[in-house]
Design a protein around this motif. Structure first.
Motif, PDB file in Angstrom:
ATOM      1  N   VAL A   1       0.948  -1.200  -0.108  1.00  0.00           N
ATOM      2  CA  VAL A   1      -0.047  -0.126   0.047  1.00  0.00           C
ATOM      3  C   VAL A   1       0.851   1.246  -0.083  1.00  0.00           C
ATOM      4  O   VAL A   1       1.769   1.362   0.941  1.00  0.00           O
ATOM      5  CB  VAL A   1      -0.960  -0.102   1.282  1.00  0.00           C
ATOM      6  CG1 VAL A   1      -1.853   1.102   1.130  1.00  0.00           C
ATOM      7  CG2 VAL A   1      -1.830  -1.370   1.260  1.00  0.00           C
ATOM      8  N   ASP A   2       0.742   1.865  -1.051  1.00  0.00           N
ATOM      9  CA  ASP A   2       1.336   3.351  -1.204  1.00  0.00           C
ATOM     10  C   ASP A   2       0.884   4.379  -0.191  1.00  0.00           C
ATOM     11  O   ASP A   2      -0.167   4.298   0.579  1.00  0.00           O
ATOM     12  CB  ASP A   2       1.063   3.928  -2.437  1.00  0.00           C
ATOM     13  CG  ASP A   2       1.677   4.973  -2.829  1.00  0.00           C
ATOM     14  OD1 ASP A   2       3.186   4.898  -3.003  1.00  0.00           O
ATOM     15  OD2 ASP A   2       1.658   6.414  -2.996  1.00  0.00           O
ATOM     16  N   THR A   3       1.861   5.344   0.044  1.00  0.00           N
ATOM     17  CA  THR A   3       1.478   6.402   1.109  1.00  0.00           C
ATOM     18  C   THR A   3       0.310   7.067   0.804  1.00  0.00           C
ATOM     19  O   THR A   3      -0.583   7.604   1.892  1.00  0.00           O
ATOM     20  CB  THR A   3       2.498   7.489   1.113  1.00  0.00           C
ATOM     21  OG1 THR A   3       3.725   6.504   1.341  1.00  0.00           O
ATOM     22  CG2 THR A   3       2.524   8.466   2.177  1.00  0.00           C
ATOM     23  N   THR A   4      -0.033   7.351  -0.563  1.00  0.00           N
ATOM     24  CA  THR A   4      -1.201   8.225  -0.939  1.00  0.00           C
ATOM     25  C   THR A   4      -2.550   7.578  -0.383  1.00  0.00           C
ATOM     26  O   THR A   4      -3.425   8.369  -0.074  1.00  0.00           O
ATOM     27  CB  THR A   4      -1.351   8.543  -2.469  1.00  0.00           C
ATOM     28  OG1 THR A   4      -1.219   7.185  -2.972  1.00  0.00           O
ATOM     29  CG2 THR A   4       0.179   9.156  -3.058  1.00  0.00           C
ATOM     30  N   VAL A   5      -2.306   6.221  -0.396  1.00  0.00           N
ATOM     31  CA  VAL A   5      -3.669   5.628   0.079  1.00  0.00           C
ATOM     32  C   VAL A   5      -3.955   5.785   1.508  1.00  0.00           C
ATOM     33  O   VAL A   5      -5.214   6.477   1.652  1.00  0.00           O
ATOM     34  CB  VAL A   5      -3.431   4.120   0.015  1.00  0.00           C
ATOM     35  CG1 VAL A   5      -4.642   3.404   0.754  1.00  0.00           C
ATOM     36  CG2 VAL A   5      -3.370   3.708  -1.445  1.00  0.00           C
ATOM     37  N   PHE A   6      -2.982   6.115   2.447  1.00  0.00           N
ATOM     38  CA  PHE A   6      -2.962   6.562   3.834  1.00  0.00           C
ATOM     39  C   PHE A   6      -3.371   7.843   4.024  1.00  0.00           C
ATOM     40  O   PHE A   6      -4.030   8.245   4.788  1.00  0.00           O
ATOM     41  CB  PHE A   6      -1.825   6.076   4.763  1.00  0.00           C
ATOM     42  CG  PHE A   6      -1.410   4.430   4.652  1.00  0.00           C
ATOM     43  CD1 PHE A   6      -2.433   3.649   5.355  1.00  0.00           C
ATOM     44  CD2 PHE A   6      -0.422   3.937   4.012  1.00  0.00           C
ATOM     45  CE1 PHE A   6      -2.310   2.259   5.207  1.00  0.00           C
ATOM     46  CE2 PHE A   6      -0.203   2.627   4.224  1.00  0.00           C
ATOM     47  CZ  PHE A   6      -1.202   1.645   4.610  1.00  0.00           C
ATOM     48  N   VAL A   7      -2.806   8.781   3.079  1.00  0.00           N
ATOM     49  CA  VAL A   7      -3.102  10.167   3.321  1.00  0.00           C
ATOM     50  C   VAL A   7      -4.722  10.269   2.809  1.00  0.00           C
ATOM     51  O   VAL A   7      -5.372  11.041   3.546  1.00  0.00           O
ATOM     52  CB  VAL A   7      -2.322  10.943   2.119  1.00  0.00           C
ATOM     53  CG1 VAL A   7      -2.587  12.222   1.926  1.00  0.00           C
ATOM     54  CG2 VAL A   7      -1.051  10.958   2.461  1.00  0.00           C
ATOM     55  N   ASP A   8      -5.147   9.511   1.887  1.00  0.00           N
ATOM     56  CA  ASP A   8      -6.640   9.422   1.745  1.00  0.00           C
ATOM     57  C   ASP A   8      -7.533   9.198   2.710  1.00  0.00           C
ATOM     58  O   ASP A   8      -8.374   9.847   3.038  1.00  0.00           O
ATOM     59  CB  ASP A   8      -6.986   8.822   0.220  1.00  0.00           C
ATOM     60  CG  ASP A   8      -6.297   9.348  -0.998  1.00  0.00           C
ATOM     61  OD1 ASP A   8      -6.050  10.556  -0.920  1.00  0.00           O
ATOM     62  OD2 ASP A   8      -6.312   8.667  -2.030  1.00  0.00           O
ATOM     63  N   ILE A   9      -7.065   8.113   3.485  1.00  0.00           N
ATOM     64  CA  ILE A   9      -7.854   7.426   4.603  1.00  0.00           C
ATOM     65  C   ILE A   9      -7.686   8.774   5.632  1.00  0.00           C
ATOM     66  O   ILE A   9      -8.720   8.746   6.444  1.00  0.00           O
ATOM     67  CB  ILE A   9      -7.323   6.327   4.963  1.00  0.00           C
ATOM     68  CG1 ILE A   9      -7.510   5.213   4.059  1.00  0.00           C
ATOM     69  CG2 ILE A   9      -7.933   5.686   6.623  1.00  0.00           C
ATOM     70  CD1 ILE A   9      -6.811   3.702   4.238  1.00  0.00           C
TER      71      ILE A   9
ATOM     72  N   LEU B   1     -14.622  13.017   8.527  1.00  0.00           N
ATOM     73  CA  LEU B   1     -15.635  12.451   9.521  1.00  0.00           C
ATOM     74  C   LEU B   1     -15.718  12.718  10.943  1.00  0.00           C
ATOM     75  O   LEU B   1     -16.644  12.529  11.809  1.00  0.00           O
ATOM     76  CB  LEU B   1     -15.773  10.743   9.236  1.00  0.00           C
ATOM     77  CG  LEU B   1     -15.945  10.322   7.878  1.00  0.00           C
ATOM     78  CD1 LEU B   1     -15.472   8.692   7.767  1.00  0.00           C
ATOM     79  CD2 LEU B   1     -17.301  10.559   7.412  1.00  0.00           C
ATOM     80  N   GLY B   2     -14.828  13.285  11.294  1.00  0.00           N
ATOM     81  CA  GLY B   2     -14.375  13.632  12.615  1.00  0.00           C
ATOM     82  C   GLY B   2     -13.993  12.621  13.656  1.00  0.00           C
ATOM     83  O   GLY B   2     -14.290  12.541  14.760  1.00  0.00           O
ATOM     84  N   LEU B   3     -13.518  11.681  13.092  1.00  0.00           N
ATOM     85  CA  LEU B   3     -13.261  10.308  13.864  1.00  0.00           C
ATOM     86  C   LEU B   3     -12.142  10.728  14.641  1.00  0.00           C
ATOM     87  O   LEU B   3     -10.705  11.118  14.377  1.00  0.00           O
ATOM     88  CB  LEU B   3     -12.821   9.089  12.821  1.00  0.00           C
ATOM     89  CG  LEU B   3     -13.959   8.650  12.158  1.00  0.00           C
ATOM     90  CD1 LEU B   3     -13.178   7.650  10.970  1.00  0.00           C
ATOM     91  CD2 LEU B   3     -15.068   8.125  12.770  1.00  0.00           C
ATOM     92  N   ALA B   4     -12.207  10.345  15.969  1.00  0.00           N
ATOM     93  CA  ALA B   4     -10.943  10.577  17.085  1.00  0.00           C
ATOM     94  C   ALA B   4     -10.058   9.426  16.974  1.00  0.00           C
ATOM     95  O   ALA B   4      -8.631   9.470  17.069  1.00  0.00           O
ATOM     96  CB  ALA B   4     -11.573  10.788  18.594  1.00  0.00           C
TER      97      ALA B   4
END
Length: 119
Positions: free
Chosen positions: A20-28, A35-38
């Motif tokens: 998994v590339d960095t860009t995927v994690f940036v999108d997540i 979504l305001g997830l803590a």
């Protein structure tokens, strides 16, 4: 976004189907913020499963882990704590592939390029 790994495995020796590339994690991370997830931990797993399927094993490269940690360092004071929480969740949830010489050469080029651009 994920790239298929023809060979290799996670640091624990298990086989991996997708790197998994960095860009995927940036999108997540952006989605978690929207979504305001803590606690973004569940979103990481759900997002990877949605992208890769329920049976695909995912991992990240050591370079991706380095880029995510660098992002924590570069974050403004306003965003640093939230980003650090997210990156720690990623590192806890996704196995990291061993860093080899080829990866080091790529990192050298990426960092050098970034520094030449003023990044």
């Amino acid at each position: 976004h994920g790239r298929r790994a023809a060979i290799g495995g996670a640091s624990d020796g298990s086989a991996v189907g997708a790197v998994v590339d960095t860009t995927v994690f940036v999108d997540i991370e952006r989605e978690a913020r929207r979504l305001g997830l803590a606690n973004p931990g569940t979103l990481i797993g759900e997002s990877l499963e949605r992208c890769l399927g329920p049976d695909e094993k995912a991992a990240m490269s050591a370079i991706t882990a380095s880029e995510l940690l660098h992002g924590v360092h570069r974050a403004t004071a306003e965003h640093r704590a939230r980003r650090e929480t997210f990156v720690e969740a990623v590192i806890s949830a996704v196995p990291c592939l061993e860093l080899g010489l080829a990866s080091c050469a790529c990192a050298r080029e990426a960092v050098g390029s970034s520094l030449r651009r003023g990044g």
